[in-house]
Design a protein around this motif. Sequence first.
Motif, short mmCIF file in Angstrom:
data_model
loop_
_atom_site.label_atom_id
_atom_site.label_comp_id
_atom_site.label_asym_id
_atom_site.label_seq_id
_atom_site.Cartn_x
_atom_site.Cartn_y
_atom_site.Cartn_z
N MET A 189 46.62 21.89 28.62
CA MET A 189 45.66 22.76 29.29
C MET A 189 45.97 22.78 30.78
N THR A 190 46.13 23.98 31.33
CA THR A 190 46.38 24.12 32.75
C THR A 190 45.06 24.33 33.49
N THR A 191 44.93 23.68 34.63
CA THR A 191 43.72 23.85 35.44
C THR A 191 44.03 24.55 36.76
N GLU A 192 45.28 24.89 36.95
CA GLU A 192 45.67 25.59 38.18
C GLU A 192 45.18 27.04 38.11
N PRO A 193 44.76 27.58 39.26
CA PRO A 193 44.33 28.98 39.27
C PRO A 193 45.47 29.91 38.85
N ILE A 194 45.10 30.95 38.14
CA ILE A 194 46.07 31.95 37.70
C ILE A 194 45.85 33.21 38.52
N ARG A 195 46.92 33.79 39.02
CA ARG A 195 46.82 35.07 39.72
C ARG A 195 47.22 36.15 38.72
N PHE A 196 46.27 37.00 38.38
CA PHE A 196 46.50 38.04 37.40
C PHE A 196 47.17 39.25 38.04
N ASP A 197 48.02 39.92 37.27
CA ASP A 197 48.69 41.13 37.75
C ASP A 197 47.73 42.32 37.78
N THR A 198 46.68 42.24 36.96
CA THR A 198 45.70 43.32 36.91
C THR A 198 44.37 42.83 37.45
N LYS A 199 43.49 43.79 37.67
CA LYS A 199 42.17 43.47 38.21
C LYS A 199 41.14 44.35 37.53
N ILE A 200 39.95 43.79 37.35
CA ILE A 200 38.80 44.53 36.84
C ILE A 200 37.75 44.51 37.95
N ALA A 201 37.28 45.69 38.31
CA ALA A 201 36.23 45.79 39.32
C ALA A 201 35.11 46.69 38.81
N VAL A 202 33.90 46.27 39.08
CA VAL A 202 32.71 47.06 38.79
C VAL A 202 32.08 47.40 40.13
N LEU A 203 31.78 48.66 40.34
CA LEU A 203 31.12 49.12 41.56
C LEU A 203 29.76 49.68 41.18
N LEU A 204 28.71 49.06 41.70
CA LEU A 204 27.34 49.46 41.40
C LEU A 204 26.70 50.14 42.59
N ARG A 205 25.87 51.12 42.32
CA ARG A 205 25.14 51.78 43.40
C ARG A 205 24.08 50.81 43.92
N ALA A 206 24.01 50.70 45.22
CA ALA A 206 23.17 49.69 45.87
C ALA A 206 21.68 49.89 45.67
N ASP B 230 25.81 61.88 38.83
CA ASP B 230 24.90 60.99 39.55
C ASP B 230 25.23 59.56 39.14
N LEU B 231 26.32 59.04 39.68
CA LEU B 231 26.84 57.75 39.28
C LEU B 231 25.95 56.60 39.74
N VAL B 232 25.74 55.65 38.85
CA VAL B 232 25.08 54.40 39.24
C VAL B 232 26.04 53.23 39.08
N GLY B 233 27.16 53.46 38.41
CA GLY B 233 28.16 52.41 38.28
C GLY B 233 29.46 52.95 37.73
N ILE B 234 30.54 52.33 38.17
CA ILE B 234 31.86 52.61 37.60
C ILE B 234 32.60 51.29 37.45
N ALA B 235 33.50 51.24 36.51
CA ALA B 235 34.39 50.09 36.36
C ALA B 235 35.80 50.61 36.30
N VAL B 236 36.71 49.89 36.91
CA VAL B 236 38.12 50.27 36.89
C VAL B 236 38.96 49.06 36.52
N HIS B 237 40.05 49.34 35.85
CA HIS B 237 41.02 48.31 35.49
C HIS B 237 42.41 48.86 35.73
N GLY B 238 43.26 48.04 36.29
CA GLY B 238 44.64 48.43 36.50
C GLY B 238 45.36 47.41 37.34
N ALA B 239 46.51 47.81 37.85
CA ALA B 239 47.29 46.92 38.71
C ALA B 239 46.42 46.47 39.88
N ARG B 240 46.54 45.19 40.21
CA ARG B 240 45.71 44.58 41.26
C ARG B 240 45.69 45.42 42.54
#
Length: 141
Positions: free
Chosen positions: A1-18, A117-127
């Motif tokens: 089991m590795t406990t070192e942080p992993i840097r992912f090539d992709t990213k998932i971000a959620v953007l919510l309306r404030a 009338d967006l209240v949220g979006i999520a994106v996934h792709g290259a970091r």
Amino acid sequence: MTTEPIRFDTKIAVLLRADVAPWQELNVTSFLIAGIAAAHPDLIGEPYTDADETVYLPLLRQPVVVLSGDRERLSTTLGKAVSRGLATAIYTAQMFQTGHDEANRAVVRDVRRDDLDLVGIAVHGARNAVDKTCKGASLHP
């Protein structure tokens, strides 16, 4: 089991309306992440098992960044995500008034992208692409 942080090539971000209520933020985030996971099953890890051999469902293999912005930021970010070909999930204010998936799709279908009338979006792709797409949004408080 590795406990070192992993840097992912992709990213998932959620953007919510404030300006949406906390319960709506949680609801929207759940729906959006489900969309990303459904479109990218490779993002799902292995099931979890505790010391008693109880098996639990798998989770996403990588973290999700949750951001916040106003209506204009969400609209701008959506435009960038689409133009960059990023996997994108959306949630609109009208979807709070519906009771099922078919009705959700219908209320989205009736509105042009620039008028959603967006209240949220999520994106996934290259970091880097996700970082550039979400530039200007703040970390969710």
